[in-house]
Design a protein around this motif. Structure first.
Motif: not given
Length: 621
Positions: A571-572, A574-582, A590-596, A600-603
Protein backbone atom coordinates in the motif's frame (compact mmCIF):
# COMPACT_ATOMS: atom_id res chain seq x y z
CA UNK A 1 -42.26 -52.17 -8.34
CA UNK A 2 -42.12 -51.20 -12.02
CA UNK A 3 -42.91 -47.56 -11.21
CA UNK A 4 -40.13 -47.45 -8.62
CA UNK A 5 -37.67 -48.95 -11.11
CA UNK A 6 -38.66 -46.40 -13.76
CA UNK A 7 -38.17 -43.49 -11.34
CA UNK A 8 -34.75 -44.80 -10.32
CA UNK A 9 -33.81 -45.22 -13.99
CA UNK A 10 -34.82 -41.60 -14.68
CA UNK A 11 -32.76 -40.28 -11.77
CA UNK A 12 -29.71 -42.32 -12.75
CA UNK A 13 -30.01 -41.15 -16.36
CA UNK A 14 -30.23 -37.52 -15.20
CA UNK A 15 -27.11 -37.89 -13.06
CA UNK A 16 -25.06 -39.62 -15.76
CA UNK A 17 -26.06 -37.34 -18.64
CA UNK A 18 -25.66 -34.18 -16.53
CA UNK A 19 -22.21 -35.30 -15.40
CA UNK A 20 -21.11 -36.03 -18.97
CA UNK A 21 -22.52 -32.72 -20.21
CA UNK A 22 -20.70 -30.84 -17.48
CA UNK A 23 -17.45 -32.64 -18.26
CA UNK A 24 -17.76 -31.80 -21.99
CA UNK A 25 -19.05 -28.27 -21.26
CA UNK A 26 -22.25 -28.90 -23.24
CA UNK A 27 -25.71 -27.53 -22.32
CA UNK A 28 -27.20 -30.11 -19.96
CA UNK A 29 -30.87 -29.42 -20.93
CA UNK A 30 -30.13 -30.03 -24.62
CA UNK A 31 -28.15 -33.19 -23.85
CA UNK A 32 -30.98 -34.54 -21.71
CA UNK A 33 -33.57 -33.86 -24.40
CA UNK A 34 -31.37 -35.50 -27.05
CA UNK A 35 -30.79 -38.51 -24.81
CA UNK A 36 -34.52 -38.78 -24.12
CA UNK A 37 -35.35 -38.63 -27.84
CA UNK A 38 -32.84 -41.37 -28.62
CA UNK A 39 -34.02 -43.61 -25.79
CA UNK A 40 -37.69 -43.15 -26.71
CA UNK A 41 -37.14 -45.10 -29.95
CA UNK A 42 -35.33 -48.01 -28.26
CA UNK A 43 -37.57 -51.12 -28.34
CA UNK A 44 -38.85 -52.15 -24.93
CA UNK A 45 -38.47 -48.74 -23.32
CA UNK A 46 -41.70 -47.89 -21.47
CA UNK A 47 -43.70 -44.91 -22.69
CA UNK A 48 -43.52 -42.02 -20.24
CA UNK A 49 -46.52 -39.70 -20.25
CA UNK A 50 -45.74 -36.15 -19.19
CA UNK A 51 -49.12 -35.29 -17.74
CA UNK A 52 -49.74 -31.52 -17.59
CA UNK A 53 -51.23 -31.70 -14.11
CA UNK A 54 -48.06 -33.35 -12.83
CA UNK A 55 -45.92 -30.56 -14.25
CA UNK A 56 -48.14 -27.58 -13.50
CA UNK A 57 -49.10 -28.72 -10.00
CA UNK A 58 -46.36 -31.10 -8.90
CA UNK A 59 -43.21 -29.69 -10.51
CA UNK A 60 -43.76 -26.03 -11.39
CA UNK A 61 -44.44 -24.67 -7.84
CA UNK A 62 -41.25 -26.08 -6.25
CA UNK A 63 -39.17 -25.09 -9.28
CA UNK A 64 -40.43 -21.51 -9.16
CA UNK A 65 -40.06 -21.34 -5.39
CA UNK A 66 -36.47 -22.61 -5.47
CA UNK A 67 -35.62 -19.89 -7.99
CA UNK A 68 -37.54 -17.13 -6.19
CA UNK A 69 -35.84 -17.61 -2.81
CA UNK A 70 -32.47 -17.09 -4.52
CA UNK A 71 -33.45 -13.84 -6.26
CA UNK A 72 -32.65 -10.59 -4.50
CA UNK A 73 -35.81 -8.65 -3.73
CA UNK A 74 -33.72 -5.47 -3.74
CA UNK A 75 -32.44 -6.16 -7.26
CA UNK A 76 -35.93 -7.11 -8.37
CA UNK A 77 -37.36 -3.79 -7.20
CA UNK A 78 -34.52 -1.94 -8.89
CA UNK A 79 -35.19 -3.71 -12.22
CA UNK A 80 -38.97 -4.05 -11.98
CA UNK A 81 -39.58 -1.92 -15.09
CA UNK A 82 -37.45 -3.97 -17.52
CA UNK A 83 -38.65 -7.20 -15.89
CA UNK A 84 -42.30 -6.18 -16.44
CA UNK A 85 -41.57 -5.37 -20.09
CA UNK A 86 -40.05 -8.83 -20.57
CA UNK A 87 -42.34 -10.96 -18.42
CA UNK A 88 -45.66 -9.34 -19.40
CA UNK A 89 -45.21 -7.13 -22.44
CA UNK A 90 -43.02 -9.58 -24.35
CA UNK A 91 -45.26 -12.53 -23.47
CA UNK A 92 -48.32 -10.74 -24.88
CA UNK A 93 -46.41 -9.64 -27.98
CA UNK A 94 -45.07 -13.17 -28.56
CA UNK A 95 -48.50 -14.72 -27.97
CA UNK A 96 -50.14 -12.68 -30.72
CA UNK A 97 -47.11 -12.63 -33.04
CA UNK A 98 -46.60 -16.40 -33.04
CA UNK A 99 -50.37 -16.92 -33.05
CA UNK A 100 -50.74 -14.90 -36.24
CA UNK A 101 -47.96 -16.88 -37.96
CA UNK A 102 -49.46 -20.21 -36.85
CA UNK A 103 -52.89 -19.12 -38.08
CA UNK A 104 -51.40 -18.42 -41.50
CA UNK A 105 -49.35 -21.62 -41.92
CA UNK A 106 -51.44 -24.34 -40.22
CA UNK A 107 -54.33 -25.48 -42.47
CA UNK A 108 -57.78 -25.03 -40.94
CA UNK A 109 -56.49 -23.67 -37.61
CA UNK A 110 -58.85 -21.22 -35.87
CA UNK A 111 -57.31 -17.96 -34.70
CA UNK A 112 -58.10 -18.76 -31.04
CA UNK A 113 -56.20 -22.05 -31.26
CA UNK A 114 -53.30 -20.27 -32.98
CA UNK A 115 -53.15 -17.71 -30.17
CA UNK A 116 -53.21 -20.60 -27.69
CA UNK A 117 -50.05 -21.95 -29.36
CA UNK A 118 -48.53 -18.47 -29.10
CA UNK A 119 -49.21 -18.47 -25.36
CA UNK A 120 -47.70 -21.95 -25.07
CA UNK A 121 -44.35 -20.93 -26.60
CA UNK A 122 -44.27 -17.41 -25.12
CA UNK A 123 -42.48 -17.98 -21.77
CA UNK A 124 -38.71 -18.55 -22.08
CA UNK A 125 -37.00 -20.90 -19.66
CA UNK A 126 -34.42 -18.50 -18.25
CA UNK A 127 -32.99 -21.25 -16.04
CA UNK A 128 -31.12 -22.55 -19.07
CA UNK A 129 -30.19 -19.02 -20.16
CA UNK A 130 -28.92 -17.93 -16.75
CA UNK A 131 -26.94 -21.17 -16.41
CA UNK A 132 -25.18 -20.41 -19.70
CA UNK A 133 -24.80 -16.76 -18.72
CA UNK A 134 -23.10 -17.54 -15.42
CA UNK A 135 -20.79 -20.05 -17.06
CA UNK A 136 -19.52 -17.63 -19.72
CA UNK A 137 -19.55 -14.50 -17.55
CA UNK A 138 -22.55 -12.44 -18.66
CA UNK A 139 -22.97 -9.12 -16.81
CA UNK A 140 -24.88 -9.73 -13.61
CA UNK A 141 -27.57 -7.17 -14.47
CA UNK A 142 -28.55 -9.23 -17.51
CA UNK A 143 -28.54 -12.43 -15.46
CA UNK A 144 -30.89 -10.82 -12.93
CA UNK A 145 -33.19 -9.62 -15.70
CA UNK A 146 -33.38 -13.13 -17.13
CA UNK A 147 -34.07 -14.62 -13.72
CA UNK A 148 -36.71 -12.01 -12.93
CA UNK A 149 -38.33 -12.59 -16.31
CA UNK A 150 -38.45 -16.34 -15.74
CA UNK A 151 -40.26 -15.89 -12.43
CA UNK A 152 -43.17 -13.89 -13.82
CA UNK A 153 -43.51 -14.75 -17.50
CA UNK A 154 -45.03 -18.15 -16.73
CA UNK A 155 -47.91 -16.46 -14.91
CA UNK A 156 -48.68 -14.16 -17.85
CA UNK A 157 -48.39 -16.98 -20.39
CA UNK A 158 -50.62 -19.40 -18.47
CA UNK A 159 -53.30 -16.74 -18.00
CA UNK A 160 -53.15 -15.99 -21.74
CA UNK A 161 -53.40 -19.72 -22.47
CA UNK A 162 -56.41 -20.08 -20.19
CA UNK A 163 -58.14 -17.22 -21.99
CA UNK A 164 -57.32 -18.63 -25.43
CA UNK A 165 -58.69 -22.06 -24.49
CA UNK A 166 -61.90 -20.39 -23.38
CA UNK A 167 -62.02 -18.58 -26.73
CA UNK A 168 -61.70 -21.91 -28.57
CA UNK A 169 -64.86 -23.14 -26.85
CA UNK A 170 -66.79 -19.92 -27.51
CA UNK A 171 -66.61 -16.17 -27.85
CA UNK A 172 -64.60 -14.18 -25.34
CA UNK A 173 -64.91 -10.42 -25.09
CA UNK A 174 -62.07 -8.00 -24.53
CA UNK A 175 -63.55 -7.17 -21.13
CA UNK A 176 -63.37 -10.84 -20.16
CA UNK A 177 -59.71 -11.03 -21.20
CA UNK A 178 -58.86 -7.95 -19.15
CA UNK A 179 -60.86 -9.26 -16.22
CA UNK A 180 -59.04 -12.60 -16.30
CA UNK A 181 -55.66 -10.90 -16.23
CA UNK A 182 -56.69 -8.55 -13.44
CA UNK A 183 -58.24 -11.30 -11.32
CA UNK A 184 -55.26 -13.59 -11.79
CA UNK A 185 -52.82 -10.84 -10.85
CA UNK A 186 -54.74 -9.53 -7.81
CA UNK A 187 -55.73 -12.87 -6.31
CA UNK A 188 -52.31 -14.37 -7.01
CA UNK A 189 -50.51 -11.41 -5.44
CA UNK A 190 -52.73 -11.47 -2.36
CA UNK A 191 -52.22 -15.20 -1.89
CA UNK A 192 -48.47 -14.80 -2.27
CA UNK A 193 -48.28 -11.95 0.24
CA UNK A 194 -50.36 -13.81 2.80
CA UNK A 195 -48.38 -17.04 2.49
CA UNK A 196 -45.06 -15.18 2.40
CA UNK A 197 -45.59 -13.16 5.57
CA UNK A 198 -47.43 -15.95 7.41
CA UNK A 199 -44.73 -18.46 6.47
CA UNK A 200 -42.04 -16.07 7.69
CA UNK A 201 -43.88 -15.61 11.00
CA UNK A 202 -44.14 -19.37 11.54
CA UNK A 203 -40.55 -20.10 10.52
CA UNK A 204 -39.15 -17.56 12.97
CA UNK A 205 -40.63 -19.73 15.72
CA UNK A 206 -39.13 -23.01 14.51
CA UNK A 207 -35.77 -23.82 16.05
CA UNK A 208 -35.45 -27.29 14.56
CA UNK A 209 -33.85 -27.28 11.07
CA UNK A 210 -35.71 -30.47 10.07
CA UNK A 211 -39.11 -28.94 10.82
CA UNK A 212 -38.18 -25.71 9.08
CA UNK A 213 -36.99 -27.49 5.94
CA UNK A 214 -40.10 -29.70 5.91
CA UNK A 215 -42.30 -26.59 6.12
CA UNK A 216 -40.39 -24.96 3.26
CA UNK A 217 -41.22 -27.99 1.08
CA UNK A 218 -44.98 -27.44 1.39
CA UNK A 219 -45.02 -23.63 1.25
CA UNK A 220 -45.01 -23.50 -2.61
CA UNK A 221 -48.13 -25.66 -2.70
CA UNK A 222 -49.78 -23.72 0.12
CA UNK A 223 -49.37 -20.61 -2.02
CA UNK A 224 -50.28 -22.22 -5.35
CA UNK A 225 -53.44 -24.17 -4.52
CA UNK A 226 -55.57 -21.43 -2.86
CA UNK A 227 -54.67 -18.94 -5.60
CA UNK A 228 -55.74 -21.37 -8.32
CA UNK A 229 -58.90 -22.23 -6.38
CA UNK A 230 -60.11 -18.61 -6.64
CA UNK A 231 -58.98 -18.35 -10.31
CA UNK A 232 -55.87 -16.37 -9.41
CA UNK A 233 -52.37 -17.02 -10.67
CA UNK A 234 -50.81 -19.77 -8.59
CA UNK A 235 -47.50 -19.09 -10.31
CA UNK A 236 -47.56 -15.45 -9.21
CA UNK A 237 -48.48 -16.49 -5.67
CA UNK A 238 -45.53 -18.89 -5.44
CA UNK A 239 -43.09 -16.32 -6.83
CA UNK A 240 -44.17 -13.54 -4.45
CA UNK A 241 -44.10 -15.89 -1.45
CA UNK A 242 -40.63 -17.08 -2.45
CA UNK A 243 -39.29 -13.54 -2.87
CA UNK A 244 -40.56 -12.56 0.59
CA UNK A 245 -39.22 -15.66 2.32
CA UNK A 246 -35.87 -15.39 0.54
CA UNK A 247 -35.57 -11.76 1.63
CA UNK A 248 -36.47 -12.54 5.24
CA UNK A 249 -34.30 -15.68 5.52
CA UNK A 250 -31.30 -13.94 7.20
CA UNK A 251 -33.51 -12.66 10.03
CA UNK A 252 -35.95 -15.52 10.52
CA UNK A 253 -33.73 -18.61 10.29
CA UNK A 254 -30.80 -19.95 12.25
CA UNK A 255 -27.53 -20.61 10.47
CA UNK A 256 -28.06 -24.38 10.49
CA UNK A 257 -31.58 -23.96 9.09
CA UNK A 258 -30.33 -21.76 6.26
CA UNK A 259 -27.59 -24.24 5.39
CA UNK A 260 -30.00 -27.17 5.41
CA UNK A 261 -32.64 -25.33 3.40
CA UNK A 262 -30.15 -24.06 0.82
CA UNK A 263 -28.61 -27.48 0.22
CA UNK A 264 -31.95 -29.29 0.08
CA UNK A 265 -33.50 -26.83 -2.34
CA UNK A 266 -30.46 -26.86 -4.62
CA UNK A 267 -30.76 -30.65 -4.78
CA UNK A 268 -34.50 -30.54 -5.48
CA UNK A 269 -34.06 -27.90 -8.15
CA UNK A 270 -31.30 -29.88 -9.87
CA UNK A 271 -33.29 -33.13 -9.95
CA UNK A 272 -36.65 -31.64 -10.99
CA UNK A 273 -35.28 -29.37 -13.71
CA UNK A 274 -33.14 -32.03 -15.33
CA UNK A 275 -35.70 -34.80 -14.99
CA UNK A 276 -38.27 -32.65 -16.79
CA UNK A 277 -35.89 -32.05 -19.71
CA UNK A 278 -35.30 -35.79 -19.95
CA UNK A 279 -39.06 -36.42 -19.91
CA UNK A 280 -39.50 -33.84 -22.66
CA UNK A 281 -37.24 -35.86 -24.91
CA UNK A 282 -39.06 -39.08 -24.08
CA UNK A 283 -42.32 -37.58 -25.41
CA UNK A 284 -41.21 -37.37 -29.06
CA UNK A 285 -42.27 -40.88 -30.08
CA UNK A 286 -45.73 -40.33 -28.67
CA UNK A 287 -46.03 -36.92 -30.33
CA UNK A 288 -44.99 -38.27 -33.74
CA UNK A 289 -47.50 -41.12 -33.47
CA UNK A 290 -50.31 -38.61 -32.90
CA UNK A 291 -49.14 -36.33 -35.73
CA UNK A 292 -49.15 -39.24 -38.19
CA UNK A 293 -52.94 -39.46 -37.83
CA UNK A 294 -53.47 -35.86 -39.00
CA UNK A 295 -52.66 -36.64 -42.63
CA UNK A 296 -50.31 -33.65 -43.00
CA UNK A 297 -47.22 -34.48 -45.01
CA UNK A 298 -43.68 -34.31 -43.65
CA UNK A 299 -42.66 -31.29 -45.80
CA UNK A 300 -45.70 -29.34 -44.61
CA UNK A 301 -45.02 -30.28 -40.98
CA UNK A 302 -41.39 -29.20 -41.33
CA UNK A 303 -42.50 -25.87 -42.78
CA UNK A 304 -45.02 -25.30 -39.99
CA UNK A 305 -42.51 -26.10 -37.24
CA UNK A 306 -39.83 -23.94 -38.85
CA UNK A 307 -42.23 -21.01 -39.19
CA UNK A 308 -43.36 -21.24 -35.56
CA UNK A 309 -39.75 -21.54 -34.36
CA UNK A 310 -38.67 -18.56 -36.46
CA UNK A 311 -41.62 -16.48 -35.23
CA UNK A 312 -40.81 -17.35 -31.62
CA UNK A 313 -37.20 -16.21 -32.02
CA UNK A 314 -37.96 -13.11 -34.10
CA UNK A 315 -40.71 -11.73 -31.86
CA UNK A 316 -38.25 -11.52 -28.98
CA UNK A 317 -35.65 -9.85 -31.18
CA UNK A 318 -38.17 -7.33 -32.51
CA UNK A 319 -39.52 -6.52 -29.06
CA UNK A 320 -36.13 -5.78 -27.55
CA UNK A 321 -34.98 -3.87 -30.61
CA UNK A 322 -38.17 -1.83 -30.51
CA UNK A 323 -37.75 -1.00 -26.81
CA UNK A 324 -34.19 0.18 -27.35
CA UNK A 325 -35.15 2.27 -30.37
CA UNK A 326 -38.13 3.81 -28.56
CA UNK A 327 -36.04 4.85 -25.57
CA UNK A 328 -33.43 6.45 -27.78
CA UNK A 329 -36.04 8.29 -29.83
CA UNK A 330 -37.89 9.77 -26.85
CA UNK A 331 -34.59 10.62 -25.15
CA UNK A 332 -35.43 9.14 -21.75
CA UNK A 333 -33.47 10.50 -18.81
CA UNK A 334 -32.64 7.00 -17.69
CA UNK A 335 -29.44 5.59 -19.08
CA UNK A 336 -30.12 3.24 -21.99
CA UNK A 337 -27.94 0.18 -21.89
CA UNK A 338 -25.76 -0.59 -24.95
CA UNK A 339 -27.28 -2.39 -27.91
CA UNK A 340 -25.03 -5.34 -27.12
CA UNK A 341 -27.03 -5.96 -23.95
CA UNK A 342 -30.29 -6.01 -25.90
CA UNK A 343 -28.74 -8.37 -28.45
CA UNK A 344 -27.80 -10.90 -25.77
CA UNK A 345 -31.19 -10.63 -24.05
CA UNK A 346 -32.89 -11.12 -27.40
CA UNK A 347 -30.91 -14.28 -28.07
CA UNK A 348 -31.38 -15.70 -24.54
CA UNK A 349 -34.90 -16.95 -25.25
CA UNK A 350 -34.60 -20.70 -24.78
CA UNK A 351 -37.87 -22.48 -24.00
CA UNK A 352 -38.32 -25.33 -21.55
CA UNK A 353 -40.59 -27.22 -19.24
CA UNK A 354 -43.54 -24.81 -19.06
CA UNK A 355 -43.85 -24.65 -22.84
CA UNK A 356 -44.26 -28.38 -23.32
CA UNK A 357 -46.42 -28.81 -20.23
CA UNK A 358 -48.69 -26.02 -21.45
CA UNK A 359 -48.91 -27.72 -24.86
CA UNK A 360 -50.34 -30.83 -23.24
CA UNK A 361 -52.88 -28.65 -21.40
CA UNK A 362 -54.58 -27.96 -24.74
CA UNK A 363 -57.96 -29.77 -24.78
CA UNK A 364 -58.14 -32.98 -26.78
CA UNK A 365 -60.72 -31.46 -29.14
CA UNK A 366 -58.45 -28.52 -30.05
CA UNK A 367 -58.19 -28.34 -33.85
CA UNK A 368 -54.84 -29.71 -35.09
CA UNK A 369 -53.75 -30.39 -31.51
CA UNK A 370 -51.00 -32.94 -32.43
CA UNK A 371 -49.46 -30.42 -34.82
CA UNK A 372 -49.50 -27.72 -32.17
CA UNK A 373 -47.85 -30.04 -29.62
CA UNK A 374 -45.17 -31.00 -32.17
CA UNK A 375 -44.54 -27.34 -32.95
CA UNK A 376 -44.13 -26.62 -29.23
CA UNK A 377 -41.65 -29.51 -28.94
CA UNK A 378 -39.64 -28.18 -31.90
CA UNK A 379 -39.57 -24.72 -30.30
CA UNK A 380 -38.20 -26.16 -27.05
CA UNK A 381 -35.57 -28.34 -28.73
CA UNK A 382 -34.81 -25.81 -31.45
CA UNK A 383 -34.21 -22.84 -29.15
CA UNK A 384 -32.06 -24.93 -26.83
CA UNK A 385 -30.03 -26.20 -29.79
CA UNK A 386 -29.84 -22.93 -31.74
CA UNK A 387 -29.64 -20.31 -29.01
CA UNK A 388 -28.30 -22.42 -26.16
CA UNK A 389 -25.23 -23.51 -28.08
CA UNK A 390 -24.48 -20.13 -29.71
CA UNK A 391 -25.21 -17.82 -26.76
CA UNK A 392 -21.72 -18.29 -25.21
CA UNK A 393 -20.07 -17.44 -28.53
CA UNK A 394 -22.28 -14.35 -28.93
CA UNK A 395 -21.38 -13.11 -25.44
CA UNK A 396 -17.69 -13.56 -26.15
CA UNK A 397 -17.98 -11.97 -29.60
CA UNK A 398 -19.72 -8.87 -28.21
CA UNK A 399 -17.11 -8.64 -25.44
CA UNK A 400 -19.56 -7.96 -22.68
CA UNK A 401 -17.87 -7.06 -19.39
CA UNK A 402 -17.91 -10.13 -17.21
CA UNK A 403 -18.03 -9.88 -13.41
CA UNK A 404 -14.55 -8.98 -12.18
CA UNK A 405 -13.34 -11.44 -9.49
CA UNK A 406 -11.07 -8.74 -8.07
CA UNK A 407 -13.96 -6.29 -7.75
CA UNK A 408 -16.01 -8.99 -6.02
CA UNK A 409 -13.11 -9.64 -3.66
CA UNK A 410 -12.85 -5.93 -2.85
CA UNK A 411 -16.57 -5.69 -2.07
CA UNK A 412 -16.36 -8.82 0.08
CA UNK A 413 -13.36 -7.45 1.97
CA UNK A 414 -15.10 -4.11 2.57
CA UNK A 415 -18.26 -5.77 3.93
CA UNK A 416 -16.32 -8.19 6.12
CA UNK A 417 -14.19 -5.34 7.42
CA UNK A 418 -17.31 -3.41 8.49
CA UNK A 419 -18.73 -6.55 10.09
CA UNK A 420 -15.49 -7.15 11.97
CA UNK A 421 -15.41 -3.59 13.30
CA UNK A 422 -19.02 -3.90 14.48
CA UNK A 423 -18.33 -7.27 16.12
CA UNK A 424 -15.20 -6.01 17.91
CA UNK A 425 -17.12 -2.96 19.17
CA UNK A 426 -19.91 -5.22 20.40
CA UNK A 427 -17.36 -7.46 22.09
CA UNK A 428 -16.07 -4.53 24.15
CA UNK A 429 -19.64 -3.61 25.03
CA UNK A 430 -20.81 -7.03 26.21
CA UNK A 431 -17.69 -8.51 27.78
CA UNK A 432 -17.84 -8.99 31.53
CA UNK A 433 -15.02 -8.41 34.00
CA UNK A 434 -14.91 -12.11 34.74
CA UNK A 435 -14.55 -13.10 31.07
CA UNK A 436 -11.09 -14.66 30.60
CA UNK A 437 -8.71 -12.44 28.66
CA UNK A 438 -7.43 -15.34 26.59
CA UNK A 439 -10.98 -16.15 25.43
CA UNK A 440 -11.61 -12.53 24.41
CA UNK A 441 -8.28 -12.41 22.62
CA UNK A 442 -9.05 -15.64 20.81
CA UNK A 443 -12.31 -14.14 19.51
CA UNK A 444 -10.51 -10.99 18.41
CA UNK A 445 -7.91 -13.05 16.55
CA UNK A 446 -10.57 -15.10 14.76
CA UNK A 447 -12.51 -12.01 13.68
CA UNK A 448 -9.39 -10.24 12.47
CA UNK A 449 -8.14 -13.35 10.66
CA UNK A 450 -11.42 -13.62 8.76
CA UNK A 451 -11.20 -9.99 7.68
CA UNK A 452 -7.52 -10.31 6.73
CA UNK A 453 -8.24 -13.41 4.66
CA UNK A 454 -10.69 -11.40 2.54
CA UNK A 455 -8.13 -8.65 1.88
CA UNK A 456 -5.58 -11.28 0.91
CA UNK A 457 -7.71 -12.23 -2.09
CA UNK A 458 -6.74 -8.90 -3.67
CA UNK A 459 -3.56 -8.26 -5.61
CA UNK A 460 -1.21 -10.56 -7.48
CA UNK A 461 2.09 -9.47 -5.99
CA UNK A 462 3.38 -11.05 -2.83
CA UNK A 463 6.70 -12.00 -1.29
CA UNK A 464 5.04 -15.05 0.24
CA UNK A 465 4.63 -18.38 -1.49
CA UNK A 466 1.20 -18.55 0.13
CA UNK A 467 -0.83 -16.07 2.14
CA UNK A 468 -1.42 -16.60 5.88
CA UNK A 469 -5.02 -17.69 5.28
CA UNK A 470 -3.86 -20.17 2.64
CA UNK A 471 -1.35 -21.61 5.09
CA UNK A 472 -4.00 -21.83 7.81
CA UNK A 473 -6.39 -23.63 5.48
CA UNK A 474 -3.73 -26.08 4.30
CA UNK A 475 -2.58 -26.94 7.82
CA UNK A 476 -6.10 -27.20 9.28
CA UNK A 477 -7.29 -29.51 6.51
CA UNK A 478 -4.37 -31.84 7.20
CA UNK A 479 -5.14 -31.75 10.93
CA UNK A 480 -8.80 -32.53 10.27
CA UNK A 481 -7.73 -35.56 8.26
CA UNK A 482 -5.65 -36.76 11.20
CA UNK A 483 -8.57 -36.19 13.58
CA UNK A 484 -10.90 -38.06 11.26
CA UNK A 485 -8.56 -41.06 11.24
CA UNK A 486 -8.73 -41.21 15.03
CA UNK A 487 -12.52 -40.94 14.80
CA UNK A 488 -12.66 -43.89 12.41
CA UNK A 489 -10.50 -45.97 14.75
CA UNK A 490 -12.77 -45.12 17.68
CA UNK A 491 -15.82 -46.13 15.66
CA UNK A 492 -14.22 -49.40 14.56
CA UNK A 493 -13.17 -50.23 18.10
CA UNK A 494 -16.55 -49.28 19.56
CA UNK A 495 -14.98 -47.11 22.28
CA UNK A 496 -17.86 -44.60 22.16
CA UNK A 497 -21.58 -44.75 21.61
CA UNK A 498 -22.80 -44.16 18.06
CA UNK A 499 -24.76 -41.01 19.05
CA UNK A 500 -21.62 -39.55 20.58
CA UNK A 501 -19.61 -40.37 17.48
CA UNK A 502 -22.20 -38.71 15.25
CA UNK A 503 -21.97 -35.50 17.28
CA UNK A 504 -18.18 -35.56 17.03
CA UNK A 505 -18.32 -36.09 13.26
CA UNK A 506 -20.83 -33.24 12.92
CA UNK A 507 -18.37 -30.91 14.69
CA UNK A 508 -15.60 -31.92 12.29
CA UNK A 509 -17.88 -31.39 9.30
CA UNK A 510 -18.99 -27.94 10.49
CA UNK A 511 -15.41 -26.82 11.06
CA UNK A 512 -14.36 -28.12 7.65
CA UNK A 513 -17.23 -26.22 5.99
CA UNK A 514 -16.15 -23.04 7.80
CA UNK A 515 -12.70 -23.08 6.25
CA UNK A 516 -12.52 -20.28 3.71
CA UNK A 517 -12.79 -21.76 0.23
CA UNK A 518 -9.79 -21.23 -2.01
CA UNK A 519 -11.52 -19.31 -4.79
CA UNK A 520 -8.83 -16.71 -5.48
CA UNK A 521 -8.77 -15.57 -9.07
CA UNK A 522 -6.45 -12.98 -10.62
CA UNK A 523 -7.91 -9.62 -11.63
CA UNK A 524 -9.07 -9.46 -15.20
CA UNK A 525 -6.32 -8.39 -17.58
CA UNK A 526 -6.51 -4.89 -18.96
CA UNK A 527 -8.93 -3.61 -16.32
CA UNK A 528 -8.24 -1.27 -13.45
CA UNK A 529 -9.70 -2.22 -10.08
CA UNK A 530 -11.38 0.82 -8.65
CA UNK A 531 -13.73 0.88 -5.70
CA UNK A 532 -17.17 -0.29 -6.95
CA UNK A 533 -19.82 2.44 -6.84
CA UNK A 534 -22.04 0.34 -4.57
CA UNK A 535 -19.20 -0.06 -2.07
CA UNK A 536 -17.46 3.30 -2.29
CA UNK A 537 -17.93 5.83 0.45
CA UNK A 538 -16.57 9.31 0.99
CA UNK A 539 -15.11 11.40 3.77
CA UNK A 540 -13.08 14.60 3.90
CA UNK A 541 -9.85 12.63 3.72
CA UNK A 542 -10.86 10.59 0.66
CA UNK A 543 -12.27 13.71 -1.03
CA UNK A 544 -9.03 15.65 -0.48
CA UNK A 545 -6.95 16.42 -3.58
CA UNK A 546 -3.80 14.47 -2.72
CA UNK A 547 -0.51 15.07 -4.58
CA UNK A 548 0.23 12.67 -7.42
CA UNK A 549 3.11 10.75 -5.86
CA UNK A 550 4.94 8.07 -7.75
CA UNK A 551 5.43 5.00 -5.55
CA UNK A 552 8.99 4.82 -4.20
CA UNK A 553 8.84 1.10 -4.97
CA UNK A 554 6.23 -1.33 -6.34
CA UNK A 555 7.84 -4.65 -5.60
CA UNK A 556 8.87 -4.66 -1.93
CA UNK A 557 8.24 -3.29 1.52
CA UNK A 558 11.54 -1.64 2.55
CA UNK A 559 10.80 -2.05 6.25
CA UNK A 560 10.06 -5.76 5.82
CA UNK A 561 13.32 -6.17 3.88
CA UNK A 562 15.24 -4.36 6.64
CA UNK A 563 13.65 -6.46 9.37
CA UNK A 564 13.97 -9.74 7.47
CA UNK A 565 10.20 -10.16 7.35
CA UNK A 566 7.79 -10.84 4.46
CA UNK A 567 4.71 -9.11 3.11
CA UNK A 568 1.45 -10.04 1.37
CA UNK A 569 0.38 -6.87 -0.47
CA UNK A 570 1.72 -3.32 -0.75
CA UNK A 571 0.00 0.00 0.00
CA UNK A 572 1.14 3.61 -0.62
CA UNK A 573 0.50 6.65 1.56
CA UNK A 574 -1.16 9.33 -0.59
CA UNK A 575 0.38 12.18 1.43
CA UNK A 576 4.05 11.22 1.31
CA UNK A 577 4.27 8.33 -1.16
CA UNK A 578 5.66 5.86 1.40
CA UNK A 579 5.09 2.21 0.44
CA UNK A 580 4.47 -0.36 3.17
CA UNK A 581 2.86 -3.74 3.69
CA UNK A 582 -0.84 -4.40 4.33
CA UNK A 583 -2.55 -5.58 7.51
CA UNK A 584 -2.50 -9.21 6.33
CA UNK A 585 1.30 -9.04 6.44
CA UNK A 586 3.05 -10.04 9.67
CA UNK A 587 4.38 -6.55 10.50
CA UNK A 588 1.50 -4.37 9.19
CA UNK A 589 3.80 -1.50 8.27
CA UNK A 590 1.08 0.53 6.46
CA UNK A 591 -0.93 0.75 9.68
CA UNK A 592 2.24 1.53 11.62
CA UNK A 593 2.97 4.35 9.20
CA UNK A 594 -0.46 5.85 9.84
CA UNK A 595 -0.07 5.66 13.63
CA UNK A 596 3.39 7.23 13.43
CA UNK A 597 2.55 10.03 10.97
CA UNK A 598 -1.27 10.35 11.08
CA UNK A 599 -1.29 10.42 7.27
CA UNK A 600 -4.90 9.29 6.77
CA UNK A 601 -5.25 7.75 3.30
CA UNK A 602 -3.40 5.01 1.51
CA UNK A 603 -4.08 3.24 -1.75
CA UNK A 604 -3.18 -0.11 -3.21
CA UNK A 605 -0.12 -0.25 -5.46
CA UNK A 606 -0.81 -3.80 -6.58
CA UNK A 607 -0.90 -4.15 -10.39
CA UNK A 608 -4.25 -2.99 -11.77
CA UNK A 609 -5.60 -1.66 -8.42
CA UNK A 610 -6.28 1.98 -7.48
CA UNK A 611 -8.76 1.67 -4.60
CA UNK A 612 -8.09 3.74 -1.46
CA UNK A 613 -8.60 3.36 2.30
CA UNK A 614 -9.04 6.02 4.99
CA UNK A 615 -7.54 4.92 8.33
CA UNK A 616 -9.32 7.69 10.25
CA UNK A 617 -12.90 7.03 9.11
CA UNK A 618 -12.38 3.35 8.26
CA UNK A 619 -13.83 4.07 4.82
CA UNK A 620 -13.19 2.48 1.43
CA UNK A 621 -13.17 4.95 -1.43
Amino acid sequence: MEIAAEIVALVVAVLVVSAVARRLDWPAPLCLIAFGVAVSFVPGIPEYHLEPEVVLLGLLPPLLYSSAIQVSLIDFRRNRGPIALLSVGLVVFTTFGVGLVAWLVVPGLPLAAAIALGAVVAPPDAVAASAVARRVGMPRKLVRLLEGESLFNDAAALVALRTAIAAIAGSVSLWQVGGDFLRAAVFGAVAGLVVGFAGAWVRTRLDEPVLDTALSFVLPFIAYLPAEAVHGSGVLAVVIAGLILGYKAPTMLSGSSRLASRLNWHTIQFLLENMVFLLIGLQLRRILAEVADTGIGIPALAGICAAVLAATVLTRVLWLAGIGLFRRVIGTKKKVWPWRYSAVLAWAGMRGVVTLAAAFVLPQDTPQRPVLVLAAFVVVAGTLALQGTTLPALIRRLRLPAPDPAEDALQEAAVLNDMTRAALAKLEEIRRPEDPDDVVERIRDRLQARSDAAWEQLGRQSALAETPSDAYRRLRIQLLEAEREVFLKARAAGTADDDVLRRVLERLDIEESMLDADEEEPPMEGRELRTPAATAGSCKHLAHDWPDHRPETTDSCAECVAEGSTWVHLRMCLKCGHVACCDSSPKRHASRHFHDTLHPVMRSVEPGETWRWCFVDKQLG
